[in-house]
Write a protein that holds these residues in place. Sequence first.
Motif, PDB file in Angstrom:
ATOM      1  N   PRO A 134       0.814  -1.215   0.000  1.00  0.00           N
ATOM      2  CA  PRO A 134       0.000   0.000   0.000  1.00  0.00           C
ATOM      3  C   PRO A 134       0.851   1.270   0.000  1.00  0.00           C
ATOM      4  O   PRO A 134       1.919   1.309   0.608  1.00  0.00           O
ATOM      5  CB  PRO A 134      -0.800  -0.099   1.305  1.00  0.00           C
ATOM      6  CG  PRO A 134      -0.824  -1.556   1.620  1.00  0.00           C
ATOM      7  CD  PRO A 134       0.490  -2.106   1.102  1.00  0.00           C
ATOM      8  N   GLN A 135       0.379   2.265  -0.677  1.00  0.00           N
ATOM      9  CA  GLN A 135       0.924   3.619  -0.722  1.00  0.00           C
ATOM     10  C   GLN A 135       2.253   3.759  -1.464  1.00  0.00           C
ATOM     11  O   GLN A 135       2.866   4.820  -1.447  1.00  0.00           O
ATOM     12  CB  GLN A 135       1.028   4.217   0.679  1.00  0.00           C
ATOM     13  CG  GLN A 135      -0.345   4.391   1.334  1.00  0.00           C
ATOM     14  CD  GLN A 135      -0.259   5.023   2.688  1.00  0.00           C
ATOM     15  OE1 GLN A 135      -0.020   4.325   3.668  1.00  0.00           O
ATOM     16  NE2 GLN A 135      -0.448   6.317   2.746  1.00  0.00           N
ATOM     17  N   VAL A 136       2.725   2.715  -2.136  1.00  0.00           N
ATOM     18  CA  VAL A 136       3.990   2.813  -2.861  1.00  0.00           C
ATOM     19  C   VAL A 136       3.910   3.870  -3.959  1.00  0.00           C
ATOM     20  O   VAL A 136       4.805   4.712  -4.087  1.00  0.00           O
ATOM     21  CB  VAL A 136       4.437   1.442  -3.432  1.00  0.00           C
ATOM     22  CG1 VAL A 136       5.572   1.595  -4.432  1.00  0.00           C
ATOM     23  CG2 VAL A 136       4.860   0.519  -2.296  1.00  0.00           C
ATOM     24  N   GLU A 137       2.840   3.846  -4.746  1.00  0.00           N
ATOM     25  CA  GLU A 137       2.729   4.820  -5.843  1.00  0.00           C
ATOM     26  C   GLU A 137       2.685   6.252  -5.314  1.00  0.00           C
ATOM     27  O   GLU A 137       3.351   7.140  -5.860  1.00  0.00           O
ATOM     28  CB  GLU A 137       1.492   4.533  -6.693  1.00  0.00           C
ATOM     29  CG  GLU A 137       1.648   3.288  -7.554  1.00  0.00           C
ATOM     30  CD  GLU A 137       0.463   3.087  -8.456  1.00  0.00           C
ATOM     31  OE1 GLU A 137       0.371   3.812  -9.461  1.00  0.00           O
ATOM     32  OE2 GLU A 137      -0.362   2.205  -8.152  1.00  0.00           O
ATOM     33  N   GLU A 138       1.916   6.480  -4.269  1.00  0.00           N
ATOM     34  CA  GLU A 138       1.819   7.810  -3.661  1.00  0.00           C
ATOM     35  C   GLU A 138       3.186   8.284  -3.151  1.00  0.00           C
ATOM     36  O   GLU A 138       3.586   9.432  -3.363  1.00  0.00           O
ATOM     37  CB  GLU A 138       0.808   7.764  -2.514  1.00  0.00           C
ATOM     38  CG  GLU A 138       0.702   9.024  -1.695  1.00  0.00           C
ATOM     39  CD  GLU A 138      -0.172   8.830  -0.462  1.00  0.00           C
ATOM     40  OE1 GLU A 138       0.025   9.587   0.493  1.00  0.00           O
ATOM     41  OE2 GLU A 138      -1.039   7.932  -0.451  1.00  0.00           O
ATOM     42  N   LEU A 139       3.920   7.402  -2.502  1.00  0.00           N
ATOM     43  CA  LEU A 139       5.232   7.759  -1.958  1.00  0.00           C
ATOM     44  C   LEU A 139       6.271   7.950  -3.068  1.00  0.00           C
ATOM     45  O   LEU A 139       7.159   8.790  -2.949  1.00  0.00           O
ATOM     46  CB  LEU A 139       5.678   6.714  -0.939  1.00  0.00           C
ATOM     47  CG  LEU A 139       4.862   6.746   0.354  1.00  0.00           C
ATOM     48  CD1 LEU A 139       5.028   5.454   1.133  1.00  0.00           C
ATOM     49  CD2 LEU A 139       5.245   7.961   1.201  1.00  0.00           C
ATOM     50  N   MET A 140       6.146   7.184  -4.153  1.00  0.00           N
ATOM     51  CA  MET A 140       7.033   7.404  -5.304  1.00  0.00           C
ATOM     52  C   MET A 140       6.845   8.816  -5.850  1.00  0.00           C
ATOM     53  O   MET A 140       7.811   9.506  -6.170  1.00  0.00           O
ATOM     54  CB  MET A 140       6.760   6.383  -6.418  1.00  0.00           C
ATOM     55  CG  MET A 140       7.357   5.031  -6.194  1.00  0.00           C
ATOM     56  SD  MET A 140       7.007   3.929  -7.584  1.00  0.00           S
ATOM     57  CE  MET A 140       8.142   4.563  -8.822  1.00  0.00           C
ATOM     58  N   ALA A 141       5.592   9.246  -5.973  1.00  0.00           N
ATOM     59  CA  ALA A 141       5.306  10.587  -6.465  1.00  0.00           C
ATOM     60  C   ALA A 141       5.920  11.647  -5.552  1.00  0.00           C
ATOM     61  O   ALA A 141       6.507  12.628  -6.033  1.00  0.00           O
ATOM     62  CB  ALA A 141       3.804  10.781  -6.605  1.00  0.00           C
ATOM     63  N   LEU A 142       5.802  11.458  -4.248  1.00  0.00           N
ATOM     64  CA  LEU A 142       6.425  12.397  -3.298  1.00  0.00           C
ATOM     65  C   LEU A 142       7.941  12.396  -3.432  1.00  0.00           C
ATOM     66  O   LEU A 142       8.585  13.443  -3.363  1.00  0.00           O
ATOM     67  CB  LEU A 142       6.046  12.016  -1.849  1.00  0.00           C
ATOM     68  CG  LEU A 142       4.656  12.363  -1.386  1.00  0.00           C
ATOM     69  CD1 LEU A 142       4.419  11.782   0.011  1.00  0.00           C
ATOM     70  CD2 LEU A 142       4.446  13.860  -1.381  1.00  0.00           C
ATOM     71  N   ALA A 143       8.518  11.209  -3.631  1.00  0.00           N
ATOM     72  CA  ALA A 143       9.966  11.096  -3.744  1.00  0.00           C
ATOM     73  C   ALA A 143      10.491  11.819  -4.971  1.00  0.00           C
ATOM     74  O   ALA A 143      11.592  12.378  -4.956  1.00  0.00           O
ATOM     75  CB  ALA A 143      10.383   9.623  -3.785  1.00  0.00           C
ATOM     76  N   LEU A 144       9.716  11.820  -6.054  1.00  0.00           N
ATOM     77  CA  LEU A 144      10.169  12.417  -7.303  1.00  0.00           C
ATOM     78  C   LEU A 144       9.781  13.889  -7.439  1.00  0.00           C
ATOM     79  O   LEU A 144      10.248  14.561  -8.356  1.00  0.00           O
ATOM     80  CB  LEU A 144       9.639  11.608  -8.484  1.00  0.00           C
ATOM     81  CG  LEU A 144      10.227  10.204  -8.595  1.00  0.00           C
ATOM     82  CD1 LEU A 144       9.490   9.401  -9.646  1.00  0.00           C
ATOM     83  CD2 LEU A 144      11.716  10.249  -8.869  1.00  0.00           C
TER      84      LEU A 144
END
Length: 146
Positions: A134-144
């Motif tokens: 869960p939340q990997v895509e959301e956190l990837m967006a924040l990371a980038l």
Amino acid sequence: MTKSGERLYPQRPILGCLAAVRRGDRVLLAQRSVLPGVGRWGFPGGMQELGETVHACAERELLEETGIAAAPVRTLGVLDTIRRDPDGRVKVHFALVVVLLDWRAGEGAPIEDASALGWFTPEEVRSGGLDLFPQVEELMALALAR
């Protein structure tokens, strides 16, 4: 460090750190090879040690698990993982601090707790059919986000 036997039915939450490593327009993901979540993709990480900051924990765990060196930038967020047994007792309780790191060196290999590693763009994750935590895509967006 918490002994594996203390991870089930713990007396208090267990603190872990996840390394969200960015390299250009890509983020490192690892496919988990051990419980919980065998086969699922997420950020490498592990348990915080006594006297260690969460940033140092993410940096250390990343190096130990992948051979990749990276520099901590900031904390992206905290994920709570709480699971209860059929009687309602807390069986698992992790607080996972997600730390953003900038890649410095190493191509990486799945050394511990992972069967595969990959550098992914958000588009590749969306279209790749990966079984994500869960939340990997959301956190990837924040990371980038710059």
